[in-house]
Design an enzyme around this catalytic site. Structure first.
Site, mmCIF file in Angstrom:
data_model
loop_
_atom_site.group_PDB
_atom_site.id
_atom_site.type_symbol
_atom_site.label_atom_id
_atom_site.label_comp_id
_atom_site.label_asym_id
_atom_site.label_seq_id
_atom_site.Cartn_x
_atom_site.Cartn_y
_atom_site.Cartn_z
ATOM 1 N N LEU A 56 0.822 -1.227 0.000
ATOM 2 C CA LEU A 56 0.000 0.000 0.000
ATOM 3 C C LEU A 56 0.848 1.266 0.000
ATOM 4 C CD1 LEU A 56 -2.743 -0.905 2.625
ATOM 5 C CD2 LEU A 56 -3.140 -0.384 0.200
ATOM 6 N N GLY A 76 -6.996 -2.924 3.696
ATOM 7 C CA GLY A 76 -5.580 -3.221 3.914
ATOM 8 C C GLY A 76 -4.992 -2.424 5.070
ATOM 9 N N GLY A 77 -3.755 -2.773 5.443
ATOM 10 C CA GLY A 77 -3.052 -2.067 6.523
ATOM 11 C C GLY A 77 -2.984 -2.910 7.785
ATOM 12 N N ASN A 115 -13.787 0.492 15.742
ATOM 13 C CA ASN A 115 -14.296 1.015 17.021
ATOM 14 C C ASN A 115 -13.157 1.591 17.864
ATOM 15 O OD1 ASN A 115 -13.635 -0.992 19.511
ATOM 16 N ND2 ASN A 115 -13.758 -2.171 17.628
ATOM 17 N N HIS A 116 -11.910 1.334 17.478
ATOM 18 C CA HIS A 116 -10.793 1.877 18.260
ATOM 19 C C HIS A 116 -10.587 3.376 18.002
ATOM 20 C CE1 HIS A 116 -10.198 -1.902 20.095
ATOM 21 N NE2 HIS A 116 -10.321 -2.475 18.902
ATOM 22 N N TYR A 139 -3.213 2.868 16.213
ATOM 23 C CA TYR A 139 -4.086 2.181 15.244
ATOM 24 C C TYR A 139 -5.396 2.961 15.087
ATOM 25 C CZ TYR A 139 -7.469 -1.429 13.792
ATOM 26 O OH TYR A 139 -8.476 -2.122 13.174
#
Ligand code: 15L
Length: 270
Positions: A56, A76-77, A115-116, A139
């Protein structure tokens, strides 16, 4: 937007757990589906799809892979909490590369947010996507970055994006927290298809969660894309185990992500 069968769809993160599930489910619906990931595709590439290995963070490669796409599903990631250096290439640089490719191709982006982004709200607090973000790590911050890049690309270039703040996308809930955060695979698939096929989305923020009786997440833009959750984690209430014995993780919505390296004094001790 063209009709479903003629959509040119690209899926990033295709070799990850959710990516593999989506690759299989979407290949028959969108002929010519292109899959990409930094890692090889595990197993056989689904019929009708093709896989291109790409990082990416490599802008040129991503531009090439995205050529002709009208929809980019960006899963991705890095998918867990890591150091900023680890998060940076895929989640920050990679996300800009994906949005640049979307701008060039006039494609819509469907993004796996998390949700983080709000993990430091206390459990039980009902949230709207309009509430102030409270990320629980680099993150979560990287997911908010992508949501904001999407907002910027919509306002400046008219590039649409749907950001799905995924709760816990797993086959079945296994612990108490999941009774609030569970996002069933069928609901995830329904949401992604609705986001691909909606006439217009603008910049949309959605909770990636099933119709859980104990959900902490309310107002969002799901109606705008014509999506309604069907599953409910409550059906598993008798089977789930207690959450891990960790007072910080038990206090906040983000669970164990919030307690990793937690540096504040216990409540009441300032
Ligand atoms: C996420 O964003 C992670 O990718 C996943 O592994 C789970 O930890 C999930 O959140 C969760 O909060 O349950």
């Amino acid at each position: 937007m063209p009709d479903a069968a003629s959509r040119k769809v690209l899926l990033t993160g295709a070799s990850g757990v959710l990516g593999r599930f989506l690759a299989v489910e979407l290949a028959s619906r969108y002929p010519g589906l292109v899959l990409t990931d930094i890692l090889p595709f595990p197993g056989e590439v689904p019929e009708g799809a093709r896989f291109v290995q790409a990082d990416l963070a490599d802008a040129e490669k991503i531009a090439k892979v995205a050529e002709g796409a009208d929809t980019i599903i960006h899963f991705g990631g890095v998918a867990v909490e890591k150091s900023f250096e680890t998060i940076l290439p895929g989640n920050i640089v990679g996300t800009v590369n994906v949005f640049e490719a979307a701008r060039v191709n006039r494609a819509r982006v469907i993004f796996a947010s998390s949700n983080h982004t709000i993990g430091f709200y206390e459990r039980g607090k009902k949230l709207s996507v309009r509430d102030r973000p409270r990320p629980d790590g680099f993150y979560g911050v990287s997911k908010l970055f992508a949501e904001d890049v999407g907002s910027f690309y919509f306002d400046k270039f008219g590039i649409e994006s749907v950001h799905i703040r995924i709760g816990s996308a797993i086959r079945e809930p296994t612990e108490i927290r999941h009774l609030s955060t569970w996002f069933s695979y069928p609901d995830l698939l329904r949401m992604v298809i609705a986001a691909i096929e909606a006439e217009k989305t603008g910049h949309a923020l959605l909770w990636g969660v099933s119709a859980n009786t104990r959900s902490w997440w309310g107002e969002d833009d799901a109606a705008r894309i014509g999506y309604r959750a069907e599953d409910n984690a409550e059906a598993f209430a008798d089977k789930v185990a207690a959450d891990p014995d960790d007072p910080v993780a038990r206090r906040f919505q983000g669970g164990s992500f919030t307690s990793q390296g937690y540096g504040r004094a216990p409540e009441g001790k300032s």
